[in-house]
Design a protein around this motif. Structure first.
Motif, PDB file in Angstrom:
ATOM      1  N   ASP A   6      -5.912 -11.335 -11.757  1.00 40.76           N
ATOM      2  CA  ASP A   6      -4.689 -11.311 -10.947  1.00 40.76           C
ATOM      3  C   ASP A   6      -3.744 -10.196 -11.386  1.00 40.76           C
ATOM      4  OD1 ASP A   6      -5.594 -13.455  -9.477  1.00 40.76           O
ATOM      5  OD2 ASP A   6      -4.401 -14.944 -10.566  1.00 40.76           O
ATOM      6  N   SER A   7      -3.608 -10.011 -12.686  1.00 41.57           N
ATOM      7  CA  SER A   7      -2.688  -8.979 -13.186  1.00 41.57           C
ATOM      8  C   SER A   7      -3.159  -7.582 -12.772  1.00 41.57           C
ATOM      9  CB  SER A   7      -2.551  -9.070 -14.705  1.00 41.57           C
ATOM     10  OG  SER A   7      -3.808  -8.863 -15.336  1.00 41.57           O
ATOM     11  N   VAL A   8      -4.471  -7.375 -12.749  1.00 37.99           N
ATOM     12  CA  VAL A   8      -5.020  -6.080 -12.327  1.00 37.99           C
ATOM     13  C   VAL A   8      -4.779  -5.879 -10.840  1.00 37.99           C
ATOM     14  CG1 VAL A   8      -7.125  -4.697 -12.113  1.00 37.99           C
ATOM     15  CG2 VAL A   8      -6.746  -6.099 -14.160  1.00 37.99           C
ATOM     16  N   ALA A   9      -4.975  -6.925 -10.050  1.00 39.43           N
ATOM     17  CA  ALA A   9      -4.729  -6.845  -8.604  1.00 39.43           C
ATOM     18  C   ALA A   9      -3.254  -6.558  -8.328  1.00 39.43           C
ATOM     19  CB  ALA A   9      -5.167  -8.135  -7.925  1.00 39.43           C
ATOM     20  N   ASP A  10      -2.363  -7.188  -9.082  1.00 46.15           N
ATOM     21  CA  ASP A  10      -0.925  -6.926  -8.921  1.00 46.15           C
ATOM     22  C   ASP A  10      -0.610  -5.471  -9.219  1.00 46.15           C
ATOM     23  OD1 ASP A  10      -0.525  -9.586  -8.250  1.00 46.15           O
ATOM     24  OD2 ASP A  10       0.158 -10.163 -10.271  1.00 46.15           O
ATOM     25  N   TRP A  11      -1.156  -4.965 -10.310  1.00 43.08           N
ATOM     26  CA  TRP A  11      -0.935  -3.562 -10.665  1.00 43.08           C
ATOM     27  C   TRP A  11      -1.473  -2.644  -9.568  1.00 43.08           C
ATOM     28  CZ3 TRP A  11      -4.153   0.594 -11.120  1.00 43.08           C
ATOM     29  CH2 TRP A  11      -3.583   1.759 -11.614  1.00 43.08           C
ATOM     30  N   ALA A  12      -2.669  -2.931  -9.063  1.00 44.93           N
ATOM     31  CA  ALA A  12      -3.277  -2.095  -8.032  1.00 44.93           C
ATOM     32  C   ALA A  12      -2.424  -2.081  -6.770  1.00 44.93           C
ATOM     33  CB  ALA A  12      -4.687  -2.596  -7.718  1.00 44.93           C
ATOM     34  N   ARG A  13      -1.875  -3.221  -6.386  1.00 41.17           N
ATOM     35  CA  ARG A  13      -1.004  -3.272  -5.200  1.00 41.17           C
ATOM     36  C   ARG A  13       0.250  -2.428  -5.413  1.00 41.17           C
ATOM     37  NH1 ARG A  13      -3.219  -8.474  -4.673  1.00 41.17           N
ATOM     38  NH2 ARG A  13      -1.719  -9.447  -6.076  1.00 41.17           N
ATOM     39  N   MET A  14       0.850  -2.539  -6.594  1.00 41.94           N
ATOM     40  CA  MET A  14       2.058  -1.750  -6.875  1.00 41.94           C
ATOM     41  C   MET A  14       1.750  -0.257  -6.937  1.00 41.94           C
ATOM     42  SD  MET A  14       4.330  -4.061  -9.503  1.00 41.94           S
ATOM     43  CE  MET A  14       3.067  -4.220 -10.757  1.00 41.94           C
ATOM     44  N   GLU A  15       0.641   0.100  -7.564  1.00 39.72           N
ATOM     45  CA  GLU A  15       0.257   1.507  -7.676  1.00 39.72           C
ATOM     46  C   GLU A  15      -0.075   2.081  -6.305  1.00 39.72           C
ATOM     47  OE1 GLU A  15      -0.340   5.111  -9.660  1.00 39.72           O
ATOM     48  OE2 GLU A  15       0.682   3.276 -10.266  1.00 39.72           O
ATOM     49  N   ALA A  16      -0.775   1.327  -5.485  1.00 40.47           N
ATOM     50  CA  ALA A  16      -1.101   1.781  -4.127  1.00 40.47           C
ATOM     51  C   ALA A  16       0.183   1.987  -3.324  1.00 40.47           C
ATOM     52  CB  ALA A  16      -2.024   0.781  -3.448  1.00 40.47           C
ATOM     53  N   ALA A  17       1.137   1.066  -3.447  1.00 47.13           N
ATOM     54  CA  ALA A  17       2.407   1.205  -2.733  1.00 47.13           C
ATOM     55  C   ALA A  17       3.158   2.441  -3.212  1.00 47.13           C
ATOM     56  CB  ALA A  17       3.257  -0.059  -2.925  1.00 47.13           C
ATOM     57  N   ARG A  18       3.145   2.662  -4.515  1.00 47.74           N
ATOM     58  CA  ARG A  18       3.822   3.837  -5.081  1.00 47.74           C
ATOM     59  C   ARG A  18       3.224   5.123  -4.535  1.00 47.74           C
ATOM     60  NH1 ARG A  18       3.530   7.443  -9.043  1.00 47.74           N
ATOM     61  NH2 ARG A  18       1.539   6.767  -9.878  1.00 47.74           N
ATOM     62  N   ARG A  19       1.907   5.136  -4.333  1.00 48.51           N
ATOM     63  CA  ARG A  19       1.210   6.320  -3.822  1.00 48.51           C
ATOM     64  C   ARG A  19       1.129   6.326  -2.290  1.00 48.51           C
ATOM     65  NH1 ARG A  19      -3.902   7.464  -7.817  1.00 48.51           N
ATOM     66  NH2 ARG A  19      -2.856   7.001  -9.776  1.00 48.51           N
ATOM     67  N   ASN A  20       1.717   5.322  -1.675  1.00 44.69           N
ATOM     68  CA  ASN A  20       1.727   5.197  -0.216  1.00 44.69           C
ATOM     69  C   ASN A  20       0.304   5.189   0.355  1.00 44.69           C
ATOM     70  OD1 ASN A  20       3.074   4.829   2.192  1.00 44.69           O
ATOM     71  ND2 ASN A  20       3.105   7.024   2.652  1.00 44.69           N
ATOM     72  N   THR A  21      -0.539   4.348  -0.227  1.00 47.40           N
ATOM     73  CA  THR A  21      -1.921   4.205   0.226  1.00 47.40           C
ATOM     74  C   THR A  21      -2.327   2.742   0.129  1.00 47.40           C
ATOM     75  OG1 THR A  21      -4.153   5.141   0.022  1.00 47.40           O
ATOM     76  CG2 THR A  21      -2.983   4.674  -2.036  1.00 47.40           C
ATOM     77  N   SER A  22      -3.538   2.444   0.507  1.00 45.93           N
ATOM     78  CA  SER A  22      -4.033   1.066   0.403  1.00 45.93           C
ATOM     79  C   SER A  22      -4.717   0.861  -0.944  1.00 45.93           C
ATOM     80  CB  SER A  22      -5.027   0.782   1.530  1.00 45.93           C
ATOM     81  OG  SER A  22      -6.197   1.555   1.339  1.00 45.93           O
ATOM     82  N   VAL A  23      -4.841  -0.405  -1.322  1.00 44.44           N
ATOM     83  CA  VAL A  23      -5.563  -0.730  -2.558  1.00 44.44           C
ATOM     84  C   VAL A  23      -7.005  -0.257  -2.436  1.00 44.44           C
ATOM     85  CG1 VAL A  23      -6.401  -2.613  -4.022  1.00 44.44           C
ATOM     86  CG2 VAL A  23      -4.059  -2.655  -3.159  1.00 44.44           C
ATOM     87  N   SER A  24      -7.593  -0.439  -1.281  1.00 43.51           N
ATOM     88  CA  SER A  24      -8.971  -0.022  -1.058  1.00 43.51           C
ATOM     89  C   SER A  24      -9.134   1.484  -1.292  1.00 43.51           C
ATOM     90  CB  SER A  24      -9.390  -0.375   0.367  1.00 43.51           C
ATOM     91  OG  SER A  24     -10.701   0.073   0.618  1.00 43.51           O
ATOM     92  N   ARG A  25      -8.241   2.280  -0.700  1.00 42.24           N
ATOM     93  CA  ARG A  25      -8.321   3.734  -0.855  1.00 42.24           C
ATOM     94  C   ARG A  25      -8.027   4.135  -2.299  1.00 42.24           C
ATOM     95  NH1 ARG A  25      -9.123   7.668   2.843  1.00 42.24           N
ATOM     96  NH2 ARG A  25      -8.893   6.003   4.357  1.00 42.24           N
TER      97      ARG A  25
END
Length: 81
Positions: free
Chosen positions: A10-29
């Motif tokens: 869960d903590s990794v998924a949370d980080w990935a969502r925040m990082e994707a938002a920061r980069r203005n992209t999707s978690v998948s991308r």
């Protein structure tokens, strides 16, 4: 492109969502780009290692045994005296 399912903490998924938002992209991308970069890095490392291993250093052995380490050390300390 392939769709895959990724399982993570869960903590990794949370980080990935925040990082994707920061980069203005999707978690998948984001994950796809990270894996592509890892693949390029590993390929470059593999090529560099293979080139390094195949280089000719010009060393040649006449088949004689190397001098014992103690002898080499004694010679080096004798020069310092």
């Amino acid at each position: 492109m392939k769709n895959v399912t990724v399982t993570m903490e869960d903590s990794v998924a949370d980080w990935a969502r925040m990082e994707a938002a920061r980069r203005n992209t999707s978690v998948s991308r984001l994950i796809g780009e990270m894996l592509a970069e890892k693949m390029r890095h590993d390929d470059a490392y593999e090529r560099a290692m293979n080139e390094w291993m195949q280089r000719d250093l010009g060393y040649a052995s006449d088949g004689r045994a190397y001098a014992p380490r103690a002898d080499l050390y004694d010679r080096a300390t004798d020069r310092l005296r």
